[in-house]
Design a protein around this motif. Sequence first.
Motif, PDB file in Angstrom:
ATOM      1  N   TRP A 113      17.744  46.178 -36.415  1.00 51.42           N
ATOM      2  CA  TRP A 113      17.636  45.140 -37.446  1.00 51.42           C
ATOM      3  C   TRP A 113      16.475  45.395 -38.393  1.00 51.42           C
ATOM      4  O   TRP A 113      15.372  45.740 -37.965  1.00 51.42           O
ATOM      5  CB  TRP A 113      17.474  43.765 -36.796  1.00 51.42           C
ATOM      6  CG  TRP A 113      18.763  43.258 -36.230  1.00 51.42           C
ATOM      7  CD1 TRP A 113      19.275  43.520 -34.991  1.00 51.42           C
ATOM      8  CD2 TRP A 113      19.712  42.434 -36.894  1.00 51.42           C
ATOM      9  NE1 TRP A 113      20.489  42.904 -34.841  1.00 51.42           N
ATOM     10  CE2 TRP A 113      20.786  42.222 -35.993  1.00 51.42           C
ATOM     11  CE3 TRP A 113      19.761  41.855 -38.161  1.00 51.42           C
ATOM     12  CZ2 TRP A 113      21.899  41.450 -36.329  1.00 51.42           C
ATOM     13  CZ3 TRP A 113      20.862  41.084 -38.490  1.00 51.42           C
ATOM     14  CH2 TRP A 113      21.923  40.891 -37.581  1.00 51.42           C
ATOM     15  N   THR A 114      16.730  45.202 -39.672  1.00 51.02           N
ATOM     16  CA  THR A 114      15.699  45.258 -40.708  1.00 51.02           C
ATOM     17  C   THR A 114      15.776  43.965 -41.510  1.00 51.02           C
ATOM     18  O   THR A 114      16.870  43.490 -41.820  1.00 51.02           O
ATOM     19  CB  THR A 114      15.913  46.461 -41.645  1.00 51.02           C
ATOM     20  OG1 THR A 114      15.785  47.670 -40.895  1.00 51.02           O
ATOM     21  CG2 THR A 114      14.889  46.450 -42.775  1.00 51.02           C
ATOM     22  N   ILE A 115      14.619  43.399 -41.826  1.00 49.47           N
ATOM     23  CA  ILE A 115      14.548  42.174 -42.625  1.00 49.47           C
ATOM     24  C   ILE A 115      13.882  42.505 -43.955  1.00 49.47           C
ATOM     25  O   ILE A 115      12.820  43.135 -43.991  1.00 49.47           O
ATOM     26  CB  ILE A 115      13.727  41.093 -41.892  1.00 49.47           C
ATOM     27  CG1 ILE A 115      14.391  40.744 -40.556  1.00 49.47           C
ATOM     28  CG2 ILE A 115      13.580  39.844 -42.767  1.00 49.47           C
ATOM     29  CD1 ILE A 115      13.521  39.880 -39.658  1.00 49.47           C
ATOM     30  N   LEU A 116      14.514  42.111 -45.046  1.00 54.89           N
ATOM     31  CA  LEU A 116      13.953  42.256 -46.384  1.00 54.89           C
ATOM     32  C   LEU A 116      13.804  40.870 -46.990  1.00 54.89           C
ATOM     33  O   LEU A 116      14.748  40.086 -46.987  1.00 54.89           O
ATOM     34  CB  LEU A 116      14.861  43.117 -47.275  1.00 54.89           C
ATOM     35  CG  LEU A 116      15.140  44.547 -46.801  1.00 54.89           C
ATOM     36  CD1 LEU A 116      16.189  45.196 -47.688  1.00 54.89           C
ATOM     37  CD2 LEU A 116      13.864  45.366 -46.800  1.00 54.89           C
ATOM     38  N   VAL A 117      12.617  40.575 -47.499  1.00 52.68           N
ATOM     39  CA  VAL A 117      12.344  39.273 -48.109  1.00 52.68           C
ATOM     40  C   VAL A 117      11.857  39.501 -49.530  1.00 52.68           C
ATOM     41  O   VAL A 117      10.956  40.316 -49.767  1.00 52.68           O
ATOM     42  CB  VAL A 117      11.278  38.487 -47.313  1.00 52.68           C
ATOM     43  CG1 VAL A 117      11.028  37.119 -47.956  1.00 52.68           C
ATOM     44  CG2 VAL A 117      11.699  38.322 -45.856  1.00 52.68           C
ATOM     45  N   ASP A 168      21.055  52.396 -48.170  1.00 51.46           N
ATOM     46  CA  ASP A 168      20.462  53.465 -47.369  1.00 51.46           C
ATOM     47  C   ASP A 168      20.386  53.066 -45.895  1.00 51.46           C
ATOM     48  O   ASP A 168      20.751  53.835 -44.999  1.00 51.46           O
ATOM     49  CB  ASP A 168      19.076  53.794 -47.922  1.00 51.46           C
ATOM     50  CG  ASP A 168      18.457  55.040 -47.296  1.00 51.46           C
ATOM     51  OD1 ASP A 168      19.185  55.801 -46.629  1.00 51.46           O
ATOM     52  OD2 ASP A 168      17.248  55.248 -47.481  1.00 51.46           O
ATOM     53  N   LEU A 169      19.932  51.844 -45.631  1.00 53.99           N
ATOM     54  CA  LEU A 169      19.798  51.380 -44.251  1.00 53.99           C
ATOM     55  C   LEU A 169      21.150  51.284 -43.549  1.00 53.99           C
ATOM     56  O   LEU A 169      21.245  51.469 -42.332  1.00 53.99           O
ATOM     57  CB  LEU A 169      19.100  50.019 -44.226  1.00 53.99           C
ATOM     58  CG  LEU A 169      17.615  50.026 -44.589  1.00 53.99           C
ATOM     59  CD1 LEU A 169      17.115  48.612 -44.829  1.00 53.99           C
ATOM     60  CD2 LEU A 169      16.797  50.698 -43.482  1.00 53.99           C
ATOM     61  N   SER A 174      24.423  55.899 -51.781  1.00 51.16           N
ATOM     62  CA  SER A 174      24.181  55.237 -53.055  1.00 51.16           C
ATOM     63  C   SER A 174      24.396  56.234 -54.181  1.00 51.16           C
ATOM     64  O   SER A 174      24.365  57.448 -53.977  1.00 51.16           O
ATOM     65  CB  SER A 174      22.754  54.679 -53.116  1.00 51.16           C
ATOM     66  OG  SER A 174      21.811  55.716 -53.020  1.00 51.16           O
ATOM     67  N   THR A 175      24.621  55.725 -55.369  1.00 42.90           N
ATOM     68  CA  THR A 175      24.879  56.610 -56.498  1.00 42.90           C
ATOM     69  C   THR A 175      23.694  56.624 -57.442  1.00 42.90           C
ATOM     70  O   THR A 175      22.854  55.724 -57.449  1.00 42.90           O
ATOM     71  CB  THR A 175      26.126  56.152 -57.274  1.00 42.90           C
ATOM     72  OG1 THR A 175      25.825  54.929 -57.952  1.00 42.90           O
ATOM     73  CG2 THR A 175      27.305  55.940 -56.339  1.00 42.90           C
ATOM     74  N   GLY A 180      17.479  51.198 -59.186  1.00 40.38           N
ATOM     75  CA  GLY A 180      16.369  51.275 -58.244  1.00 40.38           C
ATOM     76  C   GLY A 180      16.446  52.498 -57.333  1.00 40.38           C
ATOM     77  O   GLY A 180      17.268  53.389 -57.513  1.00 40.38           O
ATOM     78  N   ARG A 181      15.568  52.501 -56.351  1.00 45.60           N
ATOM     79  CA  ARG A 181      15.498  53.591 -55.374  1.00 45.60           C
ATOM     80  C   ARG A 181      15.340  52.979 -53.993  1.00 45.60           C
ATOM     81  O   ARG A 181      14.860  51.854 -53.845  1.00 45.60           O
ATOM     82  CB  ARG A 181      14.274  54.480 -55.661  1.00 45.60           C
ATOM     83  CG  ARG A 181      12.954  53.727 -55.531  1.00 45.60           C
ATOM     84  CD  ARG A 181      11.743  54.568 -55.882  1.00 45.60           C
ATOM     85  NE  ARG A 181      10.520  53.779 -55.837  1.00 45.60           N
ATOM     86  CZ  ARG A 181       9.776  53.602 -54.748  1.00 45.60           C
ATOM     87  NH1 ARG A 181      10.146  54.147 -53.598  1.00 45.60           N
ATOM     88  NH2 ARG A 181       8.671  52.877 -54.795  1.00 45.60           N
TER      89      ARG A 181
END
Length: 203
Positions: A113-117, A168-169, A174-175, A180-181
Amino acid sequence: MLRTQSIATWDQIAVMAASGNPHADVVIFTAPVPDDPDESRADAATADAVVAALGGFGPDLLFAHLDQVDHAGHDHGSASRAYSDAVLRVDALVGRIVAAVDARAAARPDERWTILVTADHGHRPEGGHGGQSPEETSNFVIARGPDFLPGTTDRHATPVDITPTVLDLLDIISTSELDGRSLRPAQTPARASSSDPCPAAIR
């Protein structure tokens, strides 16, 4: 096949999540709650739904939206007590969601699990947004997960990097058309257990 879910306080998030093809597999909109002028009760209900989803459906990607900070910014401005109070309440709700992720990760060690806020914008001190002032455009991204070293910072990151990071995760290619990156480090350390706290701030 990845399972996706959107849970939001603002109804327009639900409209977007249910639109197009593909769209989110599960879309939940928290209806307005009576006697809730600051949206704190509606956001609490949204957080309840997120916690329930993490304990049950367990989607591969879950998007959660809490609205009361934006509401306070429009009505009172970012320099107001109402705005700071809303930030503190949302911080507590995010804490509940993080605890639910940790509980799931501990019960299912095979999951990662990864959390992005983040937020989509700031507000002017007197209220509102839409311009290019520092108060409106300054933002943050916080990443917590096995691919991110605790305490590291990247001052070049912006919210436009969220989509490539998620792709990515999820190991989706991605293209180059994306603005963004990915914020995921090219060389990540040996992955810790997903139940271990791994906060990292990307500002």
